[in-house]
Design a protein around this motif. Structure first.
Motif, mmCIF file in Angstrom:
data_model
loop_
_atom_site.group_PDB
_atom_site.id
_atom_site.type_symbol
_atom_site.label_atom_id
_atom_site.label_comp_id
_atom_site.label_asym_id
_atom_site.label_seq_id
_atom_site.Cartn_x
_atom_site.Cartn_y
_atom_site.Cartn_z
ATOM 1 N N HIS A 205 41.513 47.086 33.271
ATOM 2 C CA HIS A 205 40.462 46.272 32.656
ATOM 3 C C HIS A 205 39.490 47.117 31.830
ATOM 4 O O HIS A 205 39.118 46.727 30.718
ATOM 5 N N ASN A 206 39.081 48.251 32.356
ATOM 6 C CA ASN A 206 38.023 49.028 31.690
ATOM 7 C C ASN A 206 38.539 49.884 30.539
ATOM 8 O O ASN A 206 37.750 50.474 29.809
ATOM 9 N N ARG A 207 39.880 49.937 30.359
ATOM 10 C CA ARG A 207 40.420 50.806 29.296
ATOM 11 C C ARG A 207 41.260 50.057 28.261
ATOM 12 O O ARG A 207 41.792 50.680 27.357
ATOM 13 N N CYS B 243 42.876 41.242 33.517
ATOM 14 C CA CYS B 243 42.021 40.578 34.499
ATOM 15 C C CYS B 243 42.857 40.197 35.712
ATOM 16 O O CYS B 243 43.879 39.508 35.583
ATOM 17 N N LYS B 244 42.441 40.632 36.902
ATOM 18 C CA LYS B 244 43.126 40.280 38.146
ATOM 19 C C LYS B 244 44.620 40.592 38.069
ATOM 20 O O LYS B 244 45.475 39.773 38.370
ATOM 21 N N SER B 245 44.927 41.821 37.663
ATOM 22 C CA SER B 245 46.290 42.324 37.532
ATOM 23 C C SER B 245 47.130 41.501 36.558
ATOM 24 O O SER B 245 48.354 41.552 36.560
ATOM 25 N N GLY B 246 46.458 40.716 35.703
ATOM 26 C CA GLY B 246 47.146 39.967 34.662
ATOM 27 C C GLY B 246 46.389 40.114 33.367
ATOM 28 O O GLY B 246 45.832 41.167 33.070
ATOM 29 N N LYS B 247 46.338 39.056 32.576
ATOM 30 C CA LYS B 247 45.576 39.097 31.334
ATOM 31 C C LYS B 247 44.788 37.813 31.191
ATOM 32 O O LYS B 247 45.227 36.744 31.615
ATOM 33 N N LYS C 277 29.771 35.472 22.473
ATOM 34 C CA LYS C 277 29.479 36.838 22.905
ATOM 35 C C LYS C 277 30.180 37.159 24.218
ATOM 36 O O LYS C 277 30.432 38.322 24.519
ATOM 37 N N PHE C 278 30.493 36.118 25.000
ATOM 38 C CA PHE C 278 31.205 36.315 26.259
ATOM 39 C C PHE C 278 31.817 34.985 26.684
ATOM 40 O O PHE C 278 31.490 33.922 26.152
ATOM 41 N N TRP C 279 32.713 35.028 27.652
ATOM 42 C CA TRP C 279 33.237 33.808 28.276
ATOM 43 C C TRP C 279 33.514 34.094 29.744
ATOM 44 O O TRP C 279 33.704 35.244 30.135
ATOM 45 N N ILE C 280 33.523 33.056 30.550
ATOM 46 C CA ILE C 280 33.800 33.158 31.975
ATOM 47 C C ILE C 280 35.215 32.632 32.209
ATOM 48 O O ILE C 280 35.525 31.484 31.876
ATOM 49 N N CYS C 281 36.072 33.468 32.782
ATOM 50 C CA CYS C 281 37.463 33.069 32.980
ATOM 51 C C CYS C 281 37.610 32.271 34.276
ATOM 52 O O CYS C 281 36.650 32.079 35.025
ATOM 53 N N LYS C 282 38.825 31.825 34.558
ATOM 54 C CA LYS C 282 39.075 30.993 35.729
ATOM 55 C C LYS C 282 38.838 31.743 37.032
ATOM 56 O O LYS C 282 38.690 31.125 38.098
ATOM 57 N N GLY D 243 36.197 33.498 37.464
ATOM 58 C CA GLY D 243 34.751 33.662 37.568
ATOM 59 C C GLY D 243 34.260 34.993 37.037
ATOM 60 O O GLY D 243 33.117 35.388 37.300
ATOM 61 N N ILE D 244 35.078 35.694 36.268
ATOM 62 C CA ILE D 244 34.713 37.009 35.736
ATOM 63 C C ILE D 244 34.189 36.850 34.312
ATOM 64 O O ILE D 244 34.751 36.114 33.509
#
Length: 507
Positions: free
Chosen positions: A197-199, A323-327, A339-344, A346-347
């Motif tokens: 996620h961070n890279r 995200c969560k070992s997926g995308k 500027k941002f969105w909240i995924c299913k 909750g991230i």
């Protein structure tokens, strides 16, 4: 055809890399066949299914019996064979009923054939069915080209001499050949997990066509590894089944995965996704978008389908993060607005880094200049130089290019004429993707260039045509053939420039 002994969803032993079943192979071939279909009233071609090794369930009724509860084993086997054929029919119907071209597929009967029995009833039934279908074809009775017959005969002769396969004779471009379609290994989990996620930022192309040739993944990956070098891990090139990992540069790797109707690219930085260069991400996206579009248009044109669609009408683009070992993906159009969105899960996901995929390299400088000066702060070369040094980028601010006067030396009076509208209409298809650069070289203002891009957001030819018309209507400088050729030379539009040179005898 598939092996009736193992069923549709049993992993096949002849593919030790795993994840290969009769069902996956059938999907591959059905998709490949239907890729080349045009819409027709007769729903041709037709696809039937046949299970092999029916002899496993058939015994000679006159041979010795083994009775179980007074019932002969042979009768049990035949009942089991019939029941299994019905099961195959149900499974195949479920597998392909949602296919866009499912009307070409016949599920009414799965032929369970026994090739060891010359009097096998299913083989006779299969032959009769195929003949009936052949008679229904609109081309039945027409003379067809047979230029392929000599090739078949040559291959048969090679087999007769014991040569079971063709070889590639190395003529030069190398230590090995990279052939994506014969790669059997899957991508190792440790390399897949490198996209964290961070890279990582990712971009996905969701193809709108329900029928996509399996060869598309081979063509795409083949094109990609001709641009970026394959990553080498433990002395092995990272080329896998429908996937490849390449070195985008010294600190970034590019992963490409083909997953069903989607093509997903991951750009992974060694340290952080915030260190991924906008230039690198944008250039990568432009190459992938162009390649995917051209491959899809090739298939549509080559097999008689409408080819006047824009490439972007053939697929949808999404961007996102791991995200969560997926995308986690959102449409690119949404990412530009948020500027941002909240995924299913909750991230919260920021869109700042994701927009690097579509960073406008030339327009970016104009945006910086306009934003800075609107704040009553002059946009100077000194500030730009400091910014370039801060990100350790080489600069060319003080480089001077000497104008090439070759065209001036060869110019004649005809080059002082105004170009006709017909000529401009011809050129718009030959210039290519250089809207901003061409507009600047033609002396068109940034405001007018932006208006053109806004007016024709997904129409490259329309943008070029609009710029040329604006240039021709300019009353400040005479818009001559000569200055058009100079502009084309500066933007490196070689095809259009060579066309004008040939037309006006400037060789």
């Amino acid at each position: 055809m598939f092996d009736g002994r193992k069923g549709l969803y049993t992993e096949l032993e002849e593919y030790p890399e795993g994840d290969v079943t009769a069902a996956s192979i059938l999907v591959h071939w059905v998709t490949s066949v239907l890729t080349y279909c045009n819409k027709s009233d007769d729903k041709m071609p037709r696809i039937l299914f046949a299970a092999t090794h029916g002899d496993r369930f058939s015994k000679n009724i006159y041979s010795d019996f083994i009775f179980i509860n007074a019932i002969p084993v042979c009768i049990i086997d035949r009942r089991r064979k019939k029941k299994l054929a019905v099961t195959f029919q149900e499974e195949l119907t479920k597998e392909f009923s949602s296919h866009k071209l499912h009307e070409h597929i016949l599920y009414e009967k799965v032929f369970f054939i026994n090739a060891t029995d010359a009097e096998d009833l299913d083989i006779d039934c299969l032959k009769d069915t195929l003949v009936d279908i052949a008679f229904q074809q609109s081309t039945w009775g027409q003379q067809m080209p047979i230029v392929w017959v000599p090739l078949v005969l040559q291959i048969a002769d090679l087999k007769g001499d014991g040569n079971q396969k063709a070889t590639l004779e190395r003529k030069t471009v190398t230590d090995s050949f990279m052939i994506p379609c014969i790669v059997k290994s899957t991508i190792p989990r440790k390399l897949w997990n490198a996209a964290t996620h961070n890279r990582t930022i990712c971009i996905a192309y969701h193809l709108k066509e329900a029928v996509v040739p399996s060869a598309l993944s081979f063509k795409l990956i083949g094109a990609a590894i001709s641009i970026w070098p394959l990553k080498v891990v433990d002395s092995r090139s990272c080329l896998y089944i429908q996937a490849a990992i390449m070195d985008a540069n010294n600190s970034n790797q590019l992963q490409i995965h083909v997953q069903g109707q989607s093509i997903v690219a991951y750009l992974v930085n060694d340290v952080s996704k915030h260190f991924i260069s906008p230039d690198l991400a944008t250039t990568t996206q432009e190459c992938l978008t162009l390649t995917v579009g051209r491959i899809l248009q090739f298939y549509r044109r080559y097999f008689g389908k409408q080819s006047n669609q824009f490439a972007t009408d053939l697929f949808e683009i999404e961007v996102g993060e791991v995200c969560k070992s997926g995308k986690c993906l959102i449409p690119l159009s949404n990412a530009k607005k948020l500027k941002f969105w909240i995924c299913k899960h909750g991230i919260r996901h920021e869109t700042k880094c994701l927009l690097n995929w579509v960073f406008d390299k030339l327009m970016g400088l104009f945006e910086w200049r306009d934003t800075t000066e609107s704040d009553q702060s002059p946009a100077t070369f000194e500030k730009l130089l400091k910014a370039l040094k801060a990100i350790e980028r080489q600069h060319y601010l003080c480089q001077v290019h000497r104008e090439d006067h070759g065209l001036i030396e060869k110019a004649d009076r005809r080059l002082q004429d105004l170009p006709s509208d017909n000529l401009l209409n011809t050129l718009e298809n030959l210039i290519g993707d250089c809207i901003v650069h061409l507009g600047i070289e033609l002396g068109i203002s940034i405001v007018d260039i932006r208006k053109t891009m806004y007016k024709f957001p997904r129409d490259l030819d329309g943008q070029i045509h609009d710029l040329l018309i604006k240039w021709k209507s300019n009353d400040r400088v005479k818009p001559t053939i000569f200055w058009l050729m100079v502009a084309l030379k500066r933007v490196k539009a070689a095809t259009a420039l060579n066309f004008l040179k040939k037309m006006y005898g400037v060789e």
